[in-house]
Scaffold this motif. Structure first.
Motif, PDB file in Angstrom:
ATOM      1  N   ALA A  61     -22.162  17.708  62.520  1.00 17.89           N
ATOM      2  CA  ALA A  61     -21.435  16.792  61.633  1.00 17.89           C
ATOM      3  C   ALA A  61     -22.266  16.466  60.397  1.00 17.89           C
ATOM      4  CB  ALA A  61     -21.062  15.519  62.385  1.00 17.89           C
TER       5      ALA A  61
ATOM      6  N   ARG B  38     -21.949  19.322  57.957  1.00 15.14           N
ATOM      7  CA  ARG B  38     -20.641  19.315  57.286  1.00 15.14           C
ATOM      8  C   ARG B  38     -20.560  18.228  56.215  1.00 15.14           C
ATOM      9  NH1 ARG B  38     -18.630  19.069  62.418  1.00 15.14           N
ATOM     10  NH2 ARG B  38     -17.789  16.990  61.955  1.00 15.14           N
ATOM     11  N   GLU B  39     -21.070  17.045  56.556  1.00 22.13           N
ATOM     12  CA  GLU B  39     -20.847  15.879  55.715  1.00 22.13           C
ATOM     13  C   GLU B  39     -21.905  15.685  54.635  1.00 22.13           C
ATOM     14  OE1 GLU B  39     -20.769  12.856  58.684  1.00 22.13           O
ATOM     15  OE2 GLU B  39     -18.927  13.629  59.625  1.00 22.13           O
TER      16      GLU B  39
ATOM     17  N   ASN C 117     -17.416  23.710  55.861  1.00 23.40           N
ATOM     18  CA  ASN C 117     -16.949  22.867  54.774  1.00 23.40           C
ATOM     19  C   ASN C 117     -16.903  21.453  55.317  1.00 23.40           C
ATOM     20  OD1 ASN C 117     -14.447  22.446  56.160  1.00 23.40           O
ATOM     21  ND2 ASN C 117     -13.628  24.345  55.296  1.00 23.40           N
ATOM     22  N   PRO C 118     -16.508  20.443  54.540  1.00 25.95           N
ATOM     23  CA  PRO C 118     -16.552  19.077  55.071  1.00 25.95           C
ATOM     24  C   PRO C 118     -15.705  18.832  56.312  1.00 25.95           C
ATOM     25  CG  PRO C 118     -16.447  19.044  52.674  1.00 25.95           C
ATOM     26  CD  PRO C 118     -16.232  20.472  53.093  1.00 25.95           C
ATOM     27  N   LYS C 119     -14.781  19.734  56.623  1.00 26.21           N
ATOM     28  CA  LYS C 119     -13.871  19.512  57.746  1.00 26.21           C
ATOM     29  C   LYS C 119     -14.239  20.284  59.002  1.00 26.21           C
ATOM     30  CE  LYS C 119      -9.798  18.339  54.996  1.00 26.21           C
ATOM     31  NZ  LYS C 119      -8.373  18.676  54.713  1.00 26.21           N
ATOM     32  N   ARG C 120     -14.862  21.458  58.853  1.00 25.28           N
ATOM     33  CA  ARG C 120     -15.034  22.282  60.050  1.00 25.28           C
ATOM     34  C   ARG C 120     -16.139  23.316  59.865  1.00 25.28           C
ATOM     35  NH1 ARG C 120     -12.153  27.333  59.706  1.00 25.28           N
ATOM     36  NH2 ARG C 120     -11.860  27.324  61.963  1.00 25.28           N
ATOM     37  N   HIS C 121     -16.578  23.857  61.023  1.00 25.52           N
ATOM     38  CA  HIS C 121     -17.447  25.025  61.074  1.00 25.52           C
ATOM     39  C   HIS C 121     -16.643  26.206  61.619  1.00 25.52           C
ATOM     40  CE1 HIS C 121     -21.461  23.108  60.512  1.00 25.52           C
ATOM     41  NE2 HIS C 121     -20.897  22.074  61.091  1.00 25.52           N
TER      42      HIS C 121
ATOM     43  N   GLU D  86     -24.742  21.302  51.677  1.00 21.00           N
ATOM     44  CA  GLU D  86     -23.962  22.345  51.018  1.00 21.00           C
ATOM     45  C   GLU D  86     -24.869  23.541  50.778  1.00 21.00           C
ATOM     46  OE1 GLU D  86     -24.518  20.632  46.456  1.00 21.00           O
ATOM     47  OE2 GLU D  86     -22.576  20.454  47.465  1.00 21.00           O
TER      48      GLU D  86
END
Length: 224
Positions: free
Chosen positions: A145, A148-149, A197-201, A152
């Protein structure tokens, strides 16, 4: 979208009094991985690691081969530390334990480890000094998490087979038995790649050794 490179530590010291120490082969494996990435112009924007000695030593070897002057400071995350193999085995076996110094004793070690992992993951045992598997898994989920959050670009994560296989299991919603199989197949210094990305791997590769693929490096491919 970013890429997360999950690296299992280099060969440690199976059968020695202190497993948590890279062997000379393990040091070379990690330096070769860093040099491979350097040759391809890869640069990392964030670095995460477990805090075990073999994690720190592996990361040092990768950094030496990579030679990235602006390599980011390492973010140590306890959730990337490995389980205690001996405690797991002791939770299901009370007999004498031979150090895994030959083929037969190594087979016995991993048979007992598999049994210990099954019981722990099913909540049927509580190995001494260890968290529950639910807590262990939550530590891995928290590290993913964070990536993701907060991250980058290209992210390096150095850990062990247990956390890496658990991360894959979370992505694929795999069974406990499948996660154990993954765990016991991840090779030393092997790379598993996730896009994120911010939502998923999402998983891109598993257990690859692009830095050890020449004939003269065949003896450097190890699993324990």
């Amino acid at each position: 979208m970013g890429i997360l490179y999950l690296v299992r530590h280099g060969q440690a010291s199976l059968g020695a009094a202190d497993y948590d120490q890279l062997s000379p082969v393990g040091e070379r494996q990690c330096q070769a991985l860093g040099a491979y990435w350097r040759s391809r112009g890869l640069r990392f924007d964030a670095v995460l690691s477990g805090g075990l000695r073999r994690h720190v030593q592996s990361l040092a070897g990768i950094a030496a081969g990579l030679s990235q002057p602006d390599l980011p400071a390492v973010q140590l995350r306890p959730g990337l530390n490995e389980y205690d193999s001996e405690a797991l085995i002791r939770s299901v076996y009370s007999g004498d334990l031979a150090r895994p110094v030959d083929a037969e004793s190594a087979r016995q070690h991993f048979r007992l480890l598999r049994a210990g992992l099954r019981a722990w993951m099913a909540g049927q045992s509580q190995p001494q000094g260890m968290a529950s598997y639910a807590e262990f898994s939550a530590g891995v989920a928290a590290a993913l998490a964070h990536v993701r959050e907060q991250c980058e670009g290209h992210v390096l994560l150095v850990s062990s087979g247990g956390p890496i296989s658990t991360a894959i299991g979370q992505l694929l919603q795999a069974s406990s038995e499948a996660v154990i199989d993954l765990n016991l197949r991840i090779r030393n210094s092997a790379v598993t790649e996730f896009s994120f990305n911010p939502k998923r791997h999402a998983m891109l590769t598993f257990n690859v050794l692009p830095h050890l693929n020449s004939p003269d490096q065949a003896g450097m491919v190890t699993s324990a």
